[in-house]
Design a protein around this motif. Structure first.
Motif, PDB file in Angstrom:
ATOM      1  N   ALA A  94     -29.411 -12.223 -11.652  1.00 22.14           N
ATOM      2  CA  ALA A  94     -28.790 -13.259 -10.810  1.00 22.14           C
ATOM      3  C   ALA A  94     -29.481 -14.609 -10.940  1.00 22.14           C
ATOM      4  O   ALA A  94     -28.838 -15.647 -10.848  1.00 22.14           O
ATOM      5  CB  ALA A  94     -28.771 -12.819  -9.360  1.00 22.14           C
ATOM      6  N   GLY A  95     -30.773 -14.620 -11.204  1.00 20.10           N
ATOM      7  CA  GLY A  95     -31.521 -15.869 -11.317  1.00 20.10           C
ATOM      8  C   GLY A  95     -31.357 -16.573 -12.650  1.00 20.10           C
ATOM      9  O   GLY A  95     -31.822 -17.684 -12.833  1.00 20.10           O
ATOM     10  N   ASP A  96     -30.710 -15.932 -13.598  1.00 20.67           N
ATOM     11  CA  ASP A  96     -30.516 -16.518 -14.932  1.00 20.67           C
ATOM     12  C   ASP A  96     -29.044 -16.869 -15.115  1.00 20.67           C
ATOM     13  O   ASP A  96     -28.205 -15.995 -15.295  1.00 20.67           O
ATOM     14  CB  ASP A  96     -30.965 -15.511 -15.993  1.00 20.67           C
ATOM     15  CG  ASP A  96     -31.107 -16.121 -17.380  1.00 20.67           C
ATOM     16  OD1 ASP A  96     -30.805 -17.325 -17.544  1.00 20.67           O
ATOM     17  OD2 ASP A  96     -31.532 -15.399 -18.287  1.00 20.67           O
ATOM     18  N   ASP A  97     -28.732 -18.156 -15.042  1.00 24.14           N
ATOM     19  CA  ASP A  97     -27.352 -18.645 -15.156  1.00 24.14           C
ATOM     20  C   ASP A  97     -26.452 -17.975 -14.117  1.00 24.14           C
ATOM     21  O   ASP A  97     -25.281 -17.687 -14.383  1.00 24.14           O
ATOM     22  CB  ASP A  97     -26.821 -18.426 -16.575  1.00 24.14           C
ATOM     23  CG  ASP A  97     -25.454 -19.054 -16.821  1.00 24.14           C
ATOM     24  OD1 ASP A  97     -25.135 -20.082 -16.191  1.00 24.14           O
ATOM     25  OD2 ASP A  97     -24.700 -18.493 -17.627  1.00 24.14           O
ATOM     26  N   ASN A  98     -26.994 -17.725 -12.946  1.00 22.20           N
ATOM     27  CA  ASN A  98     -26.224 -17.112 -11.842  1.00 22.20           C
ATOM     28  C   ASN A  98     -25.561 -15.801 -12.281  1.00 22.20           C
ATOM     29  O   ASN A  98     -24.419 -15.520 -11.943  1.00 22.20           O
ATOM     30  CB  ASN A  98     -25.179 -18.097 -11.318  1.00 22.20           C
ATOM     31  CG  ASN A  98     -25.256 -18.261  -9.821  1.00 22.20           C
ATOM     32  OD1 ASN A  98     -26.147 -17.722  -9.165  1.00 22.20           O
ATOM     33  ND2 ASN A  98     -24.319 -19.009  -9.271  1.00 22.20           N
ATOM     34  N   GLY A  99     -26.285 -15.036 -13.099  1.00 19.83           N
ATOM     35  CA  GLY A  99     -25.758 -13.772 -13.593  1.00 19.83           C
ATOM     36  C   GLY A  99     -24.952 -13.911 -14.871  1.00 19.83           C
ATOM     37  O   GLY A  99     -24.340 -12.969 -15.343  1.00 19.83           O
ATOM     38  N   GLY A 100     -24.932 -15.108 -15.457  1.00 19.20           N
ATOM     39  CA  GLY A 100     -24.232 -15.337 -16.720  1.00 19.20           C
ATOM     40  C   GLY A 100     -22.874 -15.987 -16.589  1.00 19.20           C
ATOM     41  O   GLY A 100     -22.047 -15.871 -17.483  1.00 19.20           O
ATOM     42  N   VAL A 101     -22.627 -16.710 -15.480  1.00 15.18           N
ATOM     43  CA  VAL A 101     -21.286 -17.291 -15.266  1.00 15.18           C
ATOM     44  C   VAL A 101     -20.886 -18.293 -16.345  1.00 15.18           C
ATOM     45  O   VAL A 101     -19.712 -18.379 -16.700  1.00 15.18           O
ATOM     46  CB  VAL A 101     -21.130 -17.935 -13.863  1.00 15.18           C
ATOM     47  CG1 VAL A 101     -21.288 -16.906 -12.778  1.00 15.18           C
ATOM     48  CG2 VAL A 101     -22.082 -19.096 -13.668  1.00 15.18           C
ATOM     49  N   HIS A 102     -21.843 -19.060 -16.866  1.00 13.65           N
ATOM     50  CA  HIS A 102     -21.518 -20.026 -17.921  1.00 13.65           C
ATOM     51  C   HIS A 102     -21.561 -19.366 -19.296  1.00 13.65           C
ATOM     52  O   HIS A 102     -20.669 -19.562 -20.113  1.00 13.65           O
ATOM     53  CB  HIS A 102     -22.476 -21.216 -17.882  1.00 13.65           C
ATOM     54  CG  HIS A 102     -22.402 -21.982 -16.622  1.00 13.65           C
ATOM     55  ND1 HIS A 102     -23.279 -21.793 -15.586  1.00 13.65           N
ATOM     56  CD2 HIS A 102     -21.534 -22.923 -16.206  1.00 13.65           C
ATOM     57  CE1 HIS A 102     -22.952 -22.595 -14.588  1.00 13.65           C
ATOM     58  NE2 HIS A 102     -21.898 -23.293 -14.928  1.00 13.65           N
ATOM     59  N   ILE A 103     -22.598 -18.597 -19.526  1.00 13.20           N
ATOM     60  CA  ILE A 103     -22.750 -17.961 -20.832  1.00 13.20           C
ATOM     61  C   ILE A 103     -21.572 -17.031 -21.145  1.00 13.20           C
ATOM     62  O   ILE A 103     -21.010 -17.067 -22.227  1.00 13.20           O
ATOM     63  CB  ILE A 103     -24.095 -17.207 -20.910  1.00 13.20           C
ATOM     64  CG1 ILE A 103     -25.247 -18.211 -20.938  1.00 13.20           C
ATOM     65  CG2 ILE A 103     -24.145 -16.293 -22.130  1.00 13.20           C
ATOM     66  CD1 ILE A 103     -26.619 -17.604 -20.859  1.00 13.20           C
ATOM     67  N   ASN A 104     -21.173 -16.205 -20.192  1.00 17.75           N
ATOM     68  CA  ASN A 104     -20.107 -15.225 -20.425  1.00 17.75           C
ATOM     69  C   ASN A 104     -18.698 -15.780 -20.228  1.00 17.75           C
ATOM     70  O   ASN A 104     -17.726 -15.048 -20.392  1.00 17.75           O
ATOM     71  CB  ASN A 104     -20.309 -14.004 -19.527  1.00 17.75           C
ATOM     72  CG  ASN A 104     -21.514 -13.187 -19.951  1.00 17.75           C
ATOM     73  OD1 ASN A 104     -21.668 -12.865 -21.112  1.00 17.75           O
ATOM     74  ND2 ASN A 104     -22.372 -12.875 -19.003  1.00 17.75           N
ATOM     75  N   SER A 105     -18.572 -17.058 -19.921  1.00 20.32           N
ATOM     76  CA  SER A 105     -17.238 -17.617 -19.644  1.00 20.32           C
ATOM     77  C   SER A 105     -16.330 -17.622 -20.865  1.00 20.32           C
ATOM     78  O   SER A 105     -15.116 -17.700 -20.738  1.00 20.32           O
ATOM     79  CB  SER A 105     -17.348 -19.028 -19.066  1.00 20.32           C
ATOM     80  OG  SER A 105     -17.847 -19.933 -20.023  1.00 20.32           O
ATOM     81  N   GLY A 106     -16.882 -17.509 -22.055  1.00 21.64           N
ATOM     82  CA  GLY A 106     -16.065 -17.479 -23.263  1.00 21.64           C
ATOM     83  C   GLY A 106     -15.249 -16.209 -23.417  1.00 21.64           C
ATOM     84  O   GLY A 106     -14.256 -16.189 -24.140  1.00 21.64           O
ATOM     85  N   ILE A 107     -15.646 -15.146 -22.738  1.00 20.28           N
ATOM     86  CA  ILE A 107     -14.945 -13.866 -22.885  1.00 20.28           C
ATOM     87  C   ILE A 107     -13.511 -13.956 -22.347  1.00 20.28           C
ATOM     88  O   ILE A 107     -12.571 -13.669 -23.082  1.00 20.28           O
ATOM     89  CB  ILE A 107     -15.746 -12.721 -22.240  1.00 20.28           C
ATOM     90  CG1 ILE A 107     -17.074 -12.539 -22.997  1.00 20.28           C
ATOM     91  CG2 ILE A 107     -14.938 -11.429 -22.236  1.00 20.28           C
ATOM     92  CD1 ILE A 107     -18.066 -11.633 -22.318  1.00 20.28           C
ATOM     93  N   PRO A 108     -13.279 -14.369 -21.109  1.00 23.75           N
ATOM     94  CA  PRO A 108     -11.892 -14.472 -20.651  1.00 23.75           C
ATOM     95  C   PRO A 108     -11.160 -15.711 -21.166  1.00 23.75           C
ATOM     96  O   PRO A 108      -9.942 -15.782 -21.107  1.00 23.75           O
ATOM     97  CB  PRO A 108     -12.006 -14.503 -19.128  1.00 23.75           C
ATOM     98  CG  PRO A 108     -13.384 -14.941 -18.835  1.00 23.75           C
ATOM     99  CD  PRO A 108     -14.223 -14.529 -20.012  1.00 23.75           C
ATOM    100  N   ILE A 109     -11.888 -16.685 -21.685  1.00 26.04           N
ATOM    101  CA  ILE A 109     -11.255 -17.908 -22.179  1.00 26.04           C
ATOM    102  C   ILE A 109     -10.531 -17.662 -23.500  1.00 26.04           C
ATOM    103  O   ILE A 109      -9.450 -18.167 -23.716  1.00 26.04           O
ATOM    104  CB  ILE A 109     -12.300 -19.039 -22.349  1.00 26.04           C
ATOM    105  CG1 ILE A 109     -12.703 -19.567 -20.986  1.00 26.04           C
ATOM    106  CG2 ILE A 109     -11.763 -20.153 -23.220  1.00 26.04           C
ATOM    107  CD1 ILE A 109     -13.844 -20.547 -21.014  1.00 26.04           C
ATOM    108  N   THR A 110     -11.123 -16.899 -24.383  1.00 24.31           N
ATOM    109  CA  THR A 110     -10.551 -16.696 -25.714  1.00 24.31           C
ATOM    110  C   THR A 110      -9.088 -16.256 -25.660  1.00 24.31           C
ATOM    111  O   THR A 110      -8.261 -16.822 -26.368  1.00 24.31           O
ATOM    112  CB  THR A 110     -11.422 -15.713 -26.524  1.00 24.31           C
ATOM    113  OG1 THR A 110     -12.770 -16.206 -26.545  1.00 24.31           O
ATOM    114  CG2 THR A 110     -10.934 -15.587 -27.943  1.00 24.31           C
ATOM    115  N   PRO A 111      -8.696 -15.292 -24.817  1.00 24.07           N
ATOM    116  CA  PRO A 111      -7.263 -14.948 -24.740  1.00 24.07           C
ATOM    117  C   PRO A 111      -6.380 -16.100 -24.258  1.00 24.07           C
ATOM    118  O   PRO A 111      -5.219 -16.197 -24.646  1.00 24.07           O
ATOM    119  CB  PRO A 111      -7.218 -13.798 -23.738  1.00 24.07           C
ATOM    120  CG  PRO A 111      -8.590 -13.227 -23.752  1.00 24.07           C
ATOM    121  CD  PRO A 111      -9.501 -14.379 -24.048  1.00 24.07           C
ATOM    122  N   SER A 112      -6.937 -17.002 -23.447  1.00 23.79           N
ATOM    123  CA  SER A 112      -6.171 -18.162 -22.984  1.00 23.79           C
ATOM    124  C   SER A 112      -5.753 -19.033 -24.152  1.00 23.79           C
ATOM    125  O   SER A 112      -4.653 -19.579 -24.167  1.00 23.79           O
ATOM    126  CB  SER A 112      -6.992 -19.006 -22.012  1.00 23.79           C
ATOM    127  OG  SER A 112      -7.377 -18.265 -20.893  1.00 23.79           O
TER     128      SER A 112
END
Length: 97
Positions: free
Chosen positions: A75-93
């Motif tokens: 949780a203390g690293d990028d709020n659990g990865g909210v920015h880093i992992n944002s590419g996963i649901p974006i790609t289908p968009s």
């Protein structure tokens, strides 16, 4: 997911303002924020997650583009990865265009 939605909506607003189609858009988040001293084009690429920058000082863009590359961060690293992992649901968009 909220970070992904924010990125998609931000790019859609930019596309609309510039009169671009989805195919014409850059799909870059933070385009123009990096100085000429940084080897990169933006802070995140929605079209090709993990390719926005590759710099000796900043390192390589850590953003995964597929669920099998998900980064389970504390949780203390990028709020659990909210920015880093944002590419996963974006790609289908982008593929949906």
């Amino acid at each position: 997911m909220n970070e992904s939605f924010s990125d998609v909506l931000g790019v859609l607003v930019k596309q609309r303002a510039l009169g671009q189609t989805a195919a014409e858009a850059s799909w870059l988040i933070g385009e123009g924020l990096l100085t000429s001293n940084v080897k990169g084009v933006a802070i995140r690429s929605m079209k090709e997650p993990g390719t926005a920058y590759d710099d000796p000082v900043l390192g390589k863009d850590p953003q995964p583009g597929h669920m099998d590359q998900y980064q389970n961060l504390p949780a203390g690293d990028d709020n659990g990865g909210v920015h880093i992992n944002s590419g996963i649901p974006i790609t289908p968009s982008i593929l949906w265009r």
